[in-house]
Design a protein around this motif. Sequence first.
Motif, PDB file in Angstrom:
ATOM      1  N   GLY A 208       0.815  -1.198   0.000  1.00 19.19           N
ATOM      2  CA  GLY A 208       0.000   0.000   0.000  1.00 19.19           C
ATOM      3  C   GLY A 208       0.853   1.254   0.000  1.00 19.19           C
ATOM      4  N   ASP A 209       0.187   2.389  -0.096  1.00 17.91           N
ATOM      5  CA  ASP A 209       0.832   3.696  -0.108  1.00 17.91           C
ATOM      6  C   ASP A 209       1.196   4.086   1.329  1.00 17.91           C
ATOM      7  OD1 ASP A 209       1.309   6.547  -0.204  1.00 17.91           O
ATOM      8  OD2 ASP A 209       0.191   6.621  -2.086  1.00 17.91           O
ATOM      9  N   VAL A 210       2.443   4.495   1.558  1.00 14.53           N
ATOM     10  CA  VAL A 210       2.872   4.834   2.922  1.00 14.53           C
ATOM     11  C   VAL A 210       2.014   5.938   3.523  1.00 14.53           C
ATOM     12  CG1 VAL A 210       5.248   4.106   2.472  1.00 14.53           C
ATOM     13  CG2 VAL A 210       4.622   6.497   2.153  1.00 14.53           C
ATOM     14  N   ARG A 211       1.436   6.797   2.669  1.00 17.29           N
ATOM     15  CA  ARG A 211       0.613   7.900   3.158  1.00 17.29           C
ATOM     16  C   ARG A 211      -0.699   7.415   3.763  1.00 17.29           C
ATOM     17  NH1 ARG A 211       1.264  11.183  -2.429  1.00 17.29           N
ATOM     18  NH2 ARG A 211       0.895   9.028  -3.105  1.00 17.29           N
ATOM     19  N   ASP A 212      -1.057   6.166   3.458  1.00 14.04           N
ATOM     20  CA  ASP A 212      -2.302   5.612   3.975  1.00 14.04           C
ATOM     21  C   ASP A 212      -2.120   4.863   5.291  1.00 14.04           C
ATOM     22  OD1 ASP A 212      -3.613   6.615   1.749  1.00 14.04           O
ATOM     23  OD2 ASP A 212      -3.379   4.760   0.598  1.00 14.04           O
ATOM     24  N   PHE A 213      -0.892   4.822   5.788  1.00 13.73           N
ATOM     25  CA  PHE A 213      -0.614   4.142   7.056  1.00 13.73           C
ATOM     26  C   PHE A 213      -0.440   5.174   8.164  1.00 13.73           C
ATOM     27  CE2 PHE A 213       0.395   1.028   3.899  1.00 13.73           C
ATOM     28  CZ  PHE A 213       0.167  -0.204   4.491  1.00 13.73           C
ATOM     29  N   ASP A 214      -0.918   4.825   9.347  1.00 10.82           N
ATOM     30  CA  ASP A 214      -0.794   5.704  10.512  1.00 10.82           C
ATOM     31  C   ASP A 214       0.480   5.333  11.271  1.00 10.82           C
ATOM     32  OD1 ASP A 214      -0.976   7.217  12.790  1.00 10.82           O
ATOM     33  OD2 ASP A 214      -3.009   6.569  13.310  1.00 10.82           O
ATOM     34  N   PRO A 215       1.453   6.239  11.366  1.00 13.92           N
ATOM     35  CA  PRO A 215       2.693   5.917  12.089  1.00 13.92           C
ATOM     36  C   PRO A 215       2.451   5.439  13.516  1.00 13.92           C
ATOM     37  CG  PRO A 215       2.935   7.983  10.890  1.00 13.92           C
ATOM     38  CD  PRO A 215       1.489   7.600  10.794  1.00 13.92           C
ATOM     39  N   ILE A 216       1.367   5.885  14.134  1.00 19.12           N
ATOM     40  CA  ILE A 216       1.078   5.516  15.518  1.00 19.12           C
ATOM     41  C   ILE A 216       0.863   4.005  15.650  1.00 19.12           C
ATOM     42  CG2 ILE A 216      -0.445   5.934  17.493  1.00 19.12           C
ATOM     43  CD1 ILE A 216       1.328   8.298  16.604  1.00 19.12           C
ATOM     44  N   GLU A 217       0.474   3.359  14.563  1.00 16.68           N
ATOM     45  CA  GLU A 217       0.279   1.918  14.606  1.00 16.68           C
ATOM     46  C   GLU A 217       1.608   1.159  14.700  1.00 16.68           C
ATOM     47  OE1 GLU A 217      -2.018   1.057  11.126  1.00 16.68           O
ATOM     48  OE2 GLU A 217      -3.899   1.702  12.044  1.00 16.68           O
ATOM     49  N   PHE A 218       2.717   1.886  14.591  1.00 16.00           N
ATOM     50  CA  PHE A 218       4.034   1.254  14.622  1.00 16.00           C
ATOM     51  C   PHE A 218       4.811   1.637  15.891  1.00 16.00           C
ATOM     52  CE2 PHE A 218       2.585   1.311  10.329  1.00 16.00           C
ATOM     53  CZ  PHE A 218       3.021   0.103   9.791  1.00 16.00           C
ATOM     54  N   LEU A 219       4.102   2.073  16.913  1.00 16.58           N
ATOM     55  CA  LEU A 219       4.759   2.423  18.170  1.00 16.58           C
ATOM     56  C   LEU A 219       5.488   1.206  18.736  1.00 16.58           C
ATOM     57  CD1 LEU A 219       2.050   4.612  19.952  1.00 16.58           C
ATOM     58  CD2 LEU A 219       4.034   5.372  18.638  1.00 16.58           C
ATOM     59  N   GLY A 220       6.671   1.449  19.254  1.00 20.46           N
ATOM     60  CA  GLY A 220       7.444   0.377  19.846  1.00 20.46           C
ATOM     61  C   GLY A 220       8.447  -0.258  18.915  1.00 20.46           C
ATOM     62  N   VAL A 221       8.366   0.031  17.616  1.00 19.08           N
ATOM     63  CA  VAL A 221       9.374  -0.470  16.676  1.00 19.08           C
ATOM     64  C   VAL A 221      10.620   0.406  16.829  1.00 19.08           C
ATOM     65  CG1 VAL A 221       9.937  -0.861  14.262  1.00 19.08           C
ATOM     66  CG2 VAL A 221       7.598  -1.248  15.070  1.00 19.08           C
ATOM     67  N   PRO A 222      11.765  -0.162  17.112  1.00 20.95           N
ATOM     68  CA  PRO A 222      12.946   0.679  17.392  1.00 20.95           C
ATOM     69  C   PRO A 222      13.557   1.339  16.168  1.00 20.95           C
ATOM     70  CG  PRO A 222      13.512  -1.646  17.561  1.00 20.95           C
ATOM     71  CD  PRO A 222      12.020  -1.587  17.411  1.00 20.95           C
ATOM     72  N   GLY A 223      13.485   0.694  15.002  1.00 22.37           N
ATOM     73  CA  GLY A 223      14.199   1.202  13.841  1.00 22.37           C
ATOM     74  C   GLY A 223      13.287   1.691  12.738  1.00 22.37           C
ATOM     75  N   PHE A 224      13.818   2.602  11.926  1.00 23.39           N
ATOM     76  CA  PHE A 224      13.037   3.232  10.868  1.00 23.39           C
ATOM     77  C   PHE A 224      13.924   3.452   9.651  1.00 23.39           C
ATOM     78  CE2 PHE A 224      11.032   7.241   9.122  1.00 23.39           C
ATOM     79  CZ  PHE A 224       9.889   6.625   8.646  1.00 23.39           C
ATOM     80  N   ILE A 225      13.492   2.930   8.511  1.00 23.20           N
ATOM     81  CA  ILE A 225      14.251   2.985   7.264  1.00 23.20           C
ATOM     82  C   ILE A 225      13.375   3.616   6.186  1.00 23.20           C
ATOM     83  CG2 ILE A 225      15.383   1.596   5.481  1.00 23.20           C
ATOM     84  CD1 ILE A 225      15.703  -0.601   7.687  1.00 23.20           C
TER      85      ILE A 225
END
Length: 337
Positions: free
Chosen positions: A52-69
């Motif tokens: 899916g399109d990254v703009r359609d995802f809520d970053p808050i749903e990824f709380l607790g993930v340590p890394g970001f690429i």
Amino acid sequence: MDQDFYDAVDLFAGPGGWDVAARSLGLRTRGIEKDHAACQTRRAAGLPTYEGDVRDFDPIEFLGVPGFIASPPCQTFSVAGKGAGRKALDLVLIGIKSLEARQAVDTSAFIDERTALILEPLRWMLAVLDVGQPFEWAAFEQVPTALPVWEAVAGVLRREGYSVVTGNLDAVEFGAPQTRSRAILIARRSGVAALPEPTHRPFRKGGAQHAGEPELLPWVSMAEALGWPPGLVGFPRLADPGAQVITIGGTDYRARDLRHADQPSFTVTEKARSWQRWPSTDGDAEPVRVTVEEAAALQSFPAGHPWTGSRSKVFQQVGNAIPPVLARAILTAATSS
């Protein structure tokens, strides 16, 4: 979302350049990718994927993930493209200021909507930071012309408590058999962010492979990586009057479009689907078209990566990916204690 079992989320994940590298380091990633063919490749390679399109995802749903690429699309910033991103640089910088002020960005001002995608990594980082669960580390990649964007993003992240470093790295200096410069950002909540140190010598036109910095390994040639015989590789164009030429079978071609197989390749893009190679340059030389598997090897993907889709789609995936050897070096720098 079921994020509790992985170490990083990868935006614009493509066919898995970052993820192949992460897996080799024991890091578990989950990618978000819009292109269906790239998602099929990822799934065939066993790489966890949200399509899916990254703009359609809520970053808050990824709380607790340590890394970001993140490797946002580079077409509008690429020197090879029409340059919409470069022309819109001022608008991008305004957008960065808006995000820092926690204001909405007016993306309608961008002629090419893909240009605004380079703002997504900062939007995600600020969103999770504002609820008190920031990403512990981040690694971004783009074409060199986007370095001013990463520098502006770095300023925001430093003011939010991150240690950040930016700069251009060339994949050939990390063992890839191609020259491919990319703008990199590394951010860390703890420790001091630093770019990885090259492991291989830079490629200099006309320079000897084994000459130069003695502490570094020699750069890797196409012939070494693929077992090719001596010859020429590239997309041949007939020479213009006065241009430097290479003669193959009695025909003069522009020298700048060809490289010897005992050198690293040009930057691999989707146009590599048109590359040819000549095992020799005498009158009997017959060109051989470069295959997808060979282009992927020039990108440093492991043999057998399960490319899926039409020929043009697969070459697009190969060309858009970050070379895993470069990604591994960046991830090691971003995550080392």
